[in-house]
Write a protein that holds these residues in place. Sequence first.
Motif, PDB file in Angstrom:
ATOM      1  N   GLY A  87       0.803  -1.211   0.000  1.00  0.00           N
ATOM      2  CA  GLY A  87       0.000   0.000   0.000  1.00  0.00           C
ATOM      3  C   GLY A  87       0.836   1.261   0.000  1.00  0.00           C
ATOM      4  O   GLY A  87       0.386   2.317  -0.465  1.00  0.00           O
ATOM      5  N   TRP A  88       2.069   1.201   0.524  1.00  0.00           N
ATOM      6  CA  TRP A  88       2.955   2.366   0.550  1.00  0.00           C
ATOM      7  C   TRP A  88       3.170   2.910  -0.856  1.00  0.00           C
ATOM      8  O   TRP A  88       3.224   4.119  -1.068  1.00  0.00           O
ATOM      9  N   SER A  89       3.277   2.010  -1.838  1.00  0.00           N
ATOM     10  CA  SER A  89       3.441   2.441  -3.233  1.00  0.00           C
ATOM     11  C   SER A  89       2.114   2.473  -3.977  1.00  0.00           C
ATOM     12  O   SER A  89       1.880   3.351  -4.800  1.00  0.00           O
ATOM     13  N   TYR A  90       1.231   1.539  -3.655  1.00  0.00           N
ATOM     14  CA  TYR A  90      -0.047   1.437  -4.373  1.00  0.00           C
ATOM     15  C   TYR A  90      -0.915   2.668  -4.147  1.00  0.00           C
ATOM     16  O   TYR A  90      -1.669   3.083  -5.037  1.00  0.00           O
ATOM     17  N   VAL A 138     -14.208  -0.712   2.704  1.00  0.00           N
ATOM     18  CA  VAL A 138     -14.948  -1.113   1.501  1.00  0.00           C
ATOM     19  C   VAL A 138     -15.571   0.104   0.835  1.00  0.00           C
ATOM     20  O   VAL A 138     -15.649   0.201  -0.394  1.00  0.00           O
ATOM     21  N   LEU A 139     -15.995   1.083   1.647  1.00  0.00           N
ATOM     22  CA  LEU A 139     -16.637   2.293   1.132  1.00  0.00           C
ATOM     23  C   LEU A 139     -15.643   3.331   0.602  1.00  0.00           C
ATOM     24  O   LEU A 139     -16.046   4.459   0.298  1.00  0.00           O
ATOM     25  N   ALA A 140     -14.373   2.957   0.485  1.00  0.00           N
ATOM     26  CA  ALA A 140     -13.372   3.937   0.050  1.00  0.00           C
ATOM     27  C   ALA A 140     -13.726   4.547  -1.302  1.00  0.00           C
ATOM     28  O   ALA A 140     -13.527   5.735  -1.532  1.00  0.00           O
ATOM     29  N   SER A 141     -14.263   3.735  -2.215  1.00  0.00           N
ATOM     30  CA  SER A 141     -14.697   4.263  -3.523  1.00  0.00           C
ATOM     31  C   SER A 141     -16.220   4.309  -3.556  1.00  0.00           C
ATOM     32  O   SER A 141     -16.864   3.644  -4.362  1.00  0.00           O
ATOM     33  N   HIS A 142     -16.806   5.105  -2.662  1.00  0.00           N
ATOM     34  CA  HIS A 142     -18.243   5.093  -2.421  1.00  0.00           C
ATOM     35  C   HIS A 142     -19.054   5.698  -3.555  1.00  0.00           C
ATOM     36  O   HIS A 142     -20.280   5.565  -3.582  1.00  0.00           O
ATOM     37  N   ARG A 143     -18.411   6.366  -4.485  1.00  0.00           N
ATOM     38  CA  ARG A 143     -19.160   6.997  -5.580  1.00  0.00           C
ATOM     39  C   ARG A 143     -19.697   5.961  -6.577  1.00  0.00           C
ATOM     40  O   ARG A 143     -20.558   6.281  -7.387  1.00  0.00           O
ATOM     41  N   PRO A 223     -13.798  -7.453  -3.517  1.00  0.00           N
ATOM     42  CA  PRO A 223     -13.289  -6.766  -4.713  1.00  0.00           C
ATOM     43  C   PRO A 223     -13.473  -5.253  -4.665  1.00  0.00           C
ATOM     44  O   PRO A 223     -12.744  -4.521  -5.338  1.00  0.00           O
ATOM     45  N   ALA A 224     -14.457  -4.762  -3.885  1.00  0.00           N
ATOM     46  CA  ALA A 224     -14.725  -3.317  -3.856  1.00  0.00           C
ATOM     47  C   ALA A 224     -13.630  -2.545  -3.135  1.00  0.00           C
ATOM     48  O   ALA A 224     -13.417  -1.361  -3.411  1.00  0.00           O
ATOM     49  N   ALA A 225     -12.921  -3.187  -2.212  1.00  0.00           N
ATOM     50  CA  ALA A 225     -11.870  -2.507  -1.451  1.00  0.00           C
ATOM     51  C   ALA A 225     -10.607  -2.365  -2.295  1.00  0.00           C
ATOM     52  O   ALA A 225     -10.424  -3.068  -3.283  1.00  0.00           O
ATOM     53  N   PRO A 226      -9.710  -1.443  -1.916  1.00  0.00           N
ATOM     54  CA  PRO A 226      -8.397  -1.388  -2.573  1.00  0.00           C
ATOM     55  C   PRO A 226      -7.678  -2.729  -2.462  1.00  0.00           C
ATOM     56  O   PRO A 226      -7.919  -3.498  -1.524  1.00  0.00           O
ATOM     57  N   SER A 227      -6.763  -3.002  -3.394  1.00  0.00           N
ATOM     58  CA  SER A 227      -6.187  -4.352  -3.517  1.00  0.00           C
ATOM     59  C   SER A 227      -5.473  -4.815  -2.253  1.00  0.00           C
ATOM     60  O   SER A 227      -5.579  -5.981  -1.866  1.00  0.00           O
ATOM     61  N   HIS A 228      -4.726  -3.920  -1.584  1.00  0.00           N
ATOM     62  CA  HIS A 228      -4.020  -4.366  -0.376  1.00  0.00           C
ATOM     63  C   HIS A 228      -4.992  -4.585   0.780  1.00  0.00           C
ATOM     64  O   HIS A 228      -4.746  -5.443   1.641  1.00  0.00           O
ATOM     65  N   VAL A 229      -6.109  -3.873   0.789  1.00  0.00           N
ATOM     66  CA  VAL A 229      -7.150  -4.129   1.784  1.00  0.00           C
ATOM     67  C   VAL A 229      -7.876  -5.437   1.450  1.00  0.00           C
ATOM     68  O   VAL A 229      -8.221  -6.222   2.341  1.00  0.00           O
TER      69      VAL A 229
END
Length: 659
Positions: A87-90, A138-143, A223-229
Amino acid sequence: MLLLGIVGMARSWLGRAHEVVHGGMALVCGAAALTVLVRLAGDGTDAETLALPVGLPWLRANLRLDALSAVFLLAVNLVGCLAALFGWSYARHEAEPGRVLPFFPLFIAGMNLVLVADDAFVFLMAWEFMSLSSWLLVLASHREEETRRAAYVYLVMASFGTACLLLAFGILAGQAGGYGFEAIRAHPLGAVPASFAALLVLLGAGSKAGLVPLHVWLPLAHPAAPSHVSALMSGVMTKVAIYGLIRVLFDLVGEPLWWWGAVLAVLGAITAVVGVLYALMQDDVKKLLAYSTVENIGVIVIGLGLALVFKASGVPALAALAMTAAMLHVLNHGLFKSILFFGAGAVLTATGERDLDRLGGLIHRMPATALFCLVGAAAISALPPLNGFVAEWMLFQAVLNGPLLEQWELKIGFAVIGALLALSAALAAACFVRFYGIAFLGRPRSPGAGQAREVDAVMLSAIAVPAVLCVVVGVLPKLAIAMIEPANRLTTGEGMFDAGGHGGWVWLAPASAFGNSYSGFMMFMTILILTILAVFMIHRYASNRVRRSIPWACGFTDPAPLGQYSASSFAQPLRRVFGGQIFGAREVVDMPAPGETRPARFTLEMRDPAWDRLFTPVVRLVGWLADRIEGLQFLTIRQYLSLMFFALVVLLVMVAVSQ
């Protein structure tokens, strides 16, 4: 971890907050994993307790680190360290990385707190903390509409699971009302209340783990969360739920009944087969990996079920074998699922694509990522000499010893479970041949895949570390098994090698497997020698002349990249065999008549039957009850008093009966 969460919240004035948070979490989790590893490499049997003066007025917050907690803490913090490093780079490539930063450390802190909780209050508080922080991630990309739906379903299922666990601990506390785990152990329940508690824990923890049919939230939320999450949720959060199952069924509830294990094993076998079949049908890379997690949870639960059956039947050596297989698969799955989710994140970063049918040819443009993902795909397919094979081999050894039990139901049931386990292993191999072949081989199917470039060294290092560990654990599995032995003795009463296991560090020969043995090192050396020999023979005796020809392309002389074998065509035979019943699949072909210029169209519809057969009726029932209950707000004073009197009478009767 809480301090790093505060730093994440202060991202507006701290310009490089994502580097501070992810870098700090990598250090904290790495230190925690190393500490636990040193403890497990030693004796690992002494439990450490801590009582904090917080919590309910009559109950302190009790924490305890024992061998079982230590094994799961190692899995959580090892994957947490790798996820933070990735996640540091992602995070630099995320549109809004600040939405992840405050909750990423809190999520890992919640999982750690669940694993060291020593009373029901702390356990449930940490469980809910873990659920809510992961829901916010999971709601990080809530739009996106799909993300909001996934978060809603996840929140509902998490609330359901917590409610079941709350009731289970209420039953375990009993009339004495002791919510500390030590008090629960001191007052074992009778068969009937213990069975109710076991059922509630299975529902509560099983819904978080993703057992069928409670799995519907998992392929939406992960799948909705960022990849490292996603790697954390799939790789270790589901294992925290497995920890909850083990802690209650093998430690708190008292002497188990054999049919509890039979139910667990059957559910695990169904989950494994259904999960991998769903994974085979997915074109979205992250959704494929999420359904694969359902399959691997099924494999782990099979091991727990067999261990419970053997323990209740008085065969602790076989119980230790099955439990070792389950806990080793917990560690293994965290490793190879991290590789695959990080690999999916790297591919998404480089191409902007998650659809398998828009990838291809990445082995030439992302060779390091392709190599590490090949290791992960081979490991999750249970191919020797990698770590995934070792755990499933041990699980098969436990299944093959099933006929030693007295109950004829178990003799037949073990054969069926063994067949389903073999089927899931074969389908998993097909699933990841499809995944790797479509994504990394062939020619690019989209401009994004054609212009892809390898990701940076930080991302690659986060993928490389678990890939190396997959090889090390597969070649020398007894290094990992030795760390699991104290937890084995805690849960089953015996270690896997207590009854005379042998073979040193090279041969894995558990005494409970009755003569069967396996050497990952010898398998590795054999494969290495045969590979070197094959390369030598080819270069020594094959012709060096270059020969060029047009590849066969179904009669087309200039095949387009989109004419390659696709992910959908790969899955079509299996979809037609299983699709009608399991997936509710429906294919519609619209073929134009001769002379028409419109294109032919193929439409595929698939729906998870769990929605129609379980969740939709439940939603309708809840809606009907809500409509009925809504009328309570319009009662008269006399009706309200009558209702209160009736409720009081019911409660008094319940108390009288329970005495």
